[in-house]
Structure formats: structure tokens, C-alpha cells
Design an enzyme around this catalytic site. Structure first.
Site, PDB file in Angstrom:
ATOM      1  CG  LEU A  78      32.881  33.370  39.969  1.00 12.78           C
ATOM      2  CD1 LEU A  78      32.834  34.358  38.802  1.00 12.78           C
ATOM      3  CD2 LEU A  78      33.801  32.210  39.643  1.00 12.78           C
ATOM      4  CG  ASP A  79      37.918  33.382  45.238  1.00 10.94           C
ATOM      5  OD1 ASP A  79      37.106  32.752  45.935  1.00 10.94           O
ATOM      6  OD2 ASP A  79      39.041  32.948  44.924  1.00 10.94           O
ATOM      7  NE  ARG A  80      35.978  41.681  48.593  1.00 12.11           N
ATOM      8  CZ  ARG A  80      35.159  42.535  49.207  1.00 12.11           C
ATOM      9  NH1 ARG A  80      34.750  43.629  48.581  1.00 12.11           N
ATOM     10  NH2 ARG A  80      34.759  42.314  50.438  1.00 12.11           N
ATOM     11  CG  ASN A 174      40.692  30.600  47.957  1.00  9.56           C
ATOM     12  OD1 ASN A 174      41.013  30.909  49.093  1.00  9.56           O
ATOM     13  ND2 ASN A 174      39.753  31.270  47.307  1.00  9.56           N
ATOM     14  NE  ARG A 177      43.330  33.568  44.978  1.00  9.38           N
ATOM     15  CZ  ARG A 177      42.724  34.303  45.912  1.00  9.38           C
ATOM     16  NH1 ARG A 177      41.395  34.238  46.046  1.00  9.38           N
ATOM     17  NH2 ARG A 177      43.432  35.070  46.712  1.00  9.38           N
TER      18      ARG A 177
END
Length: 237
Positions: A78-80, A174, A177
Site C-alpha cells: 500500500l502507498d505510504r 497508484n 489515484r
């Protein structure tokens, strides 16, 4: 939460014994499933090696014994700044199985995006490409990038933003997003694919649930978390 009719009972460790920034949802000898807070990396980088879910969980499974051979293996990321459900493997065989079957598993996210969507439910597809700056963008050329598919449904909206439930059919970097930005409704707090806004103090994206097939028992297991309360405050009229 997991389906109790399909899995053995699991007693969560007390908050005192859970790694900082992680809530353990389930654990057995093959997998470890956690709910990650926003701001915590999944794995280390050149700049940050210790403040990551991977490092903290390796310390957790060693149970204070630096010589212990116990460790966890990264299955996905997962992204930060994305919070939510992360699954780690506790051996190589479990890791390999989960990664080989990852496309078959169900992943649901929640996001709060800017503005209203004309279509309240739909599918977004494109071929995602990464440029030299490590930023992703959409192309309609299958020779350029990897096919990506995102489903969404509006749960609630105000004049300024909308709460979406999202089905992640493919798991590109991503992806959510970029796709929502392509529609003109970037995720609130997204400084890369959105724009500076004062509506959200964090990236309003959360990995809400994950359904997998257990690598050993081959039983279906679902792990679910609630919509973050902060997201609900963003879409209050």
C-alpha cells in the site's frame, strides 16, 4: 473481520503488544494480516529502513529474540499515505501462492474525491505507464502500458466532495489515484495526482477489505475494516 465459520479462532494480541501503526487482524503460522495507518511505508527505502510495516512485523514475529529465524514476506504493498488491510506471508510457499493468485482476490477501497461524479457508478480502464520521474499516467495504447481496471460507486456526496466504494480489479502502482484524477475527481489530499486543497489533511484513500484463499487450507477468508471516521466527516453536509 474474518468469517469465523471458515477459520480457526484467533485472539488478537493486546494493544501493548501490537507494533506501532499496525493493528493485527489475523495471524496463523502461514499469514499475518494487519490494518496499516496512513503515513507508514509498507517496505523500506534507501531513506527509511526501520519505520515500515515490514520491519515492525519482522520484529513482532521474532518476539524480542534477535536470533530468531521467524520473518514475514511482502506479498503486496500500500502507498505510504494509504491506510488499510495488508497481508504478509510467514514463509516462502505462502508468499508464492498468494502472489500467484493475487489477481483472483477481491480488494475493496474507500476514497473521498473532489467534486461530484456525473456517473454515480462505473468502470475506468486504461493502460498505465510509469515515466522517468516514477509518476504513473494513463495511455490508451496497449503497447505502452499495463491494462488497468477500476470500478467505483458513489456512496455519499456533497457540493464539494464524494465518498466512493472502489473495486480494484487490477493492482497497478497508484492505479486508483491516477484513474480518479483522469476523471477530474482526484482523491482528496493527493499531492501528486491531484492539487493542493484544504479539504483533507491526509490522502483520503483506504484499503477497506481483502478476500483471499488461504495458501494452506484453501479456504476463503475475508478481512474487513470500517470506513475511517475522518472520511465521514469530509462528506458531512
Amino acid at each position: 473481520m474474518q468469517d469465523k465459520s471458515k477459520v480457526t479462532t484467533f485472539k488478537k494480541p493486546s494493544k501493548k503488544h501490537q507494533p506501532a501503526g499496525l493493528s493485527i487482524l489475523y495471524e496463523d503460522k502461514d499469514i499475518l494480516v494487519v490494518d496499516k495507518v496512513e503515513g507508514l511505508l509498507t517496505m523500506g527505502t534507501d531513506r527509511e529502513k526501520h519505520r515500515t510495516a515490514h520491519f515492525l512485523l519482522n520484529e513482532y514475529v521474532k518476539k524480542g529474540n534477535p536470533r530468531a529465524k521467524n520473518r514475514v514476506f511482502i506479498v503486496h504493498r500500500l502507498d505510504r499515505d494509504t491506510s488499510g488491510v495488508l497481508v504478509f506471508a510467514k514463509n516462502e510457499d505462502a508468499k508464492q501462492y498468494l502472489q500467484e493468485h493475487w489477481k483472483e482476490f477481491s480488494k475493496v477501497y474507500y476514497a473521498v474525491v473532489a467534486g461530484k461524479l456525473q456517473d454515480k457508478e462505473g468502470i475506468i480502464t486504461s493502460y498505465l505507464v510509469e515515466n522517468k520521474a516514477k509518476r504513473m499516467y494513463s495511455s490508451q495504447d496497449p503497447e505502452q502500458g499495463k491494462f488497468s481496471k477500476t470500478g467505483y460507486r458513489v456512496i455519499k456526496e456533497t457540493s464539494r466532495c464524494s465518498l466512493l466504494e472502489i473495486d480494484l480489479y487490477t493492482g497497478r502502482k497508484n492505479q486508483i489515484r491516477v484513474h480518479l484524477s483522469d476523471k477530474g475527481n482526484p482523491v482528496l489530499g493527493d499531492k501528486v495526482y491531484g492539487q493542493a486543497d484544504r479539504l483533507s489533511k491526509r490522502l483520503a484513500l483506504h484499503a477497506a477489505s481483502l478476500t483471499i484463499i488461504h495458501p494452506v487450507t484453501k479456504k476463503e477468508m475475508s478481512f474487513k475494516t470500517e470506513i475511517p471516521p475522518y472520511f465521514k466527516t469530509l462528506v458531512k453536509a
